[in-house]
Design an enzyme around this catalytic site. Structure first.
Site, short mmCIF file in Angstrom:
data_model
loop_
_atom_site.label_atom_id
_atom_site.label_comp_id
_atom_site.label_asym_id
_atom_site.label_seq_id
_atom_site.Cartn_x
_atom_site.Cartn_y
_atom_site.Cartn_z
N ASP A 1 0.83 -1.21 0.00
CA ASP A 1 0.00 0.00 0.00
C ASP A 1 0.86 1.27 0.00
O ASP A 1 2.00 1.25 0.46
CB ASP A 1 -0.86 0.05 1.27
CG ASP A 1 -1.95 -1.02 1.29
OD1 ASP A 1 -1.99 -1.85 0.37
OD2 ASP A 1 -2.75 -1.01 2.24
N HIS B 1 3.85 -1.97 3.14
CA HIS B 1 3.79 -0.61 2.60
C HIS B 1 5.07 -0.29 1.84
O HIS B 1 6.16 -0.42 2.41
CB HIS B 1 3.59 0.40 3.73
CG HIS B 1 2.25 0.24 4.40
ND1 HIS B 1 2.01 -0.72 5.33
CD2 HIS B 1 1.08 0.92 4.22
CE1 HIS B 1 0.73 -0.64 5.73
NE2 HIS B 1 0.15 0.34 5.06
ZN LIG Z 1 -2.53 3.34 3.09
#
Ligand SMILES: [Zn+2]
Length: 209
Positions: free
Chosen positions: A35, A179
């Site tokens: 992400d 991430h």
């Molecule tokens: Zn996010």
């Protein structure tokens, strides 16, 4: 973790959220998701590791990051991965109006379409989605949550502990969240390869959603 208790509540009220990806065939599959990118250097690091392990993954990108790193977004696709929608500006569904949130979804979708592809689905930033938006968006797209969230964005988390709990949680169909952001890099760079190695050694294959 609090977030795991919350997910039980969410599963009851939001039954169409996808927490685990059921698939056809007898292969054992893990779905890695990244992400908040694309982010220069960090996304490249991830792409190189994925290539080394012949792994495919899904990148839930922030629209404005695609706009400022278009070549990197194209590289993600060129290497056989997929892109998902993570809103244009990483907005929190609890802090903006429903119209604003929907516009954020549409704007990100548009930026992804400009890359010549369709988004594979939506992941709400912060894992938060209002009941109203949930009902609106499930008509448009798959909403992907996760079976395991690495916590790579929190520097207080210990890489060894993350790796161990990832190993314990991995099953066929698991969706793992990482991430590809600067904030997560110091932890991500310590956990991603051991998790890829563990999956490969245990006959899992890594596919896109
Ligand atoms: Zn996010």
């Amino acid at each position: 973790m609090l977030i795991n208790k919350l997910s039980k509540v969410l599963k009851f009220f939001f039954p169409k959220l996808i927490w685990k990806n059921n698939h056809l065939g007898s292969e054992k599959i893990i779905y890695l998701t990244f992400d908040d990118g694309p982010t220069p250097e960090v996304t490249q690091y991830v792409l190189e590791l994925l290539k080394k392990y012949k792994a495919q993954a899904t990148f839930f990108c922030i629209g404005k990051n695609i706009e400022s790193n278009q070549n990197l977004a194209k590289l993600i696709l060129l290497e056989g991965h997929k892109i998902g929608n993570h809103t244009m500006n990483h907005v929190n569904s609890w802090h903006v109006s429903s119209q604003e949130y929907f516009n954020e979804y549409l704007a990100c979708e548009n930026v992804i379409n400009m890359l010549g592809t369709n988004s594979v689905g939506f992941r709400p930033p912060y894992g938060r989605i209002s009941y109203f938006m949930y009902h609106k968006l499930v008509d448009y797209t798959n909403i992907f949550m996760w079976t395991f969230i690495s916590g790579d964005y929190n520097k207080n988390n210990k890489p060894d502990q993350i790796i161990n709990s990832a190993k314990k949680s991995i099953r066929d169909g698991s969706i793992l969240v990482f991430h590809d952001s600067h904030k997560a890099y110091s932890i991500l760079s310590n956990i991603l390869e051991p998790i890829l190695k563990y999956g490969a050694q245990n006959n899992f294959i890594f596919k896109t959603l």
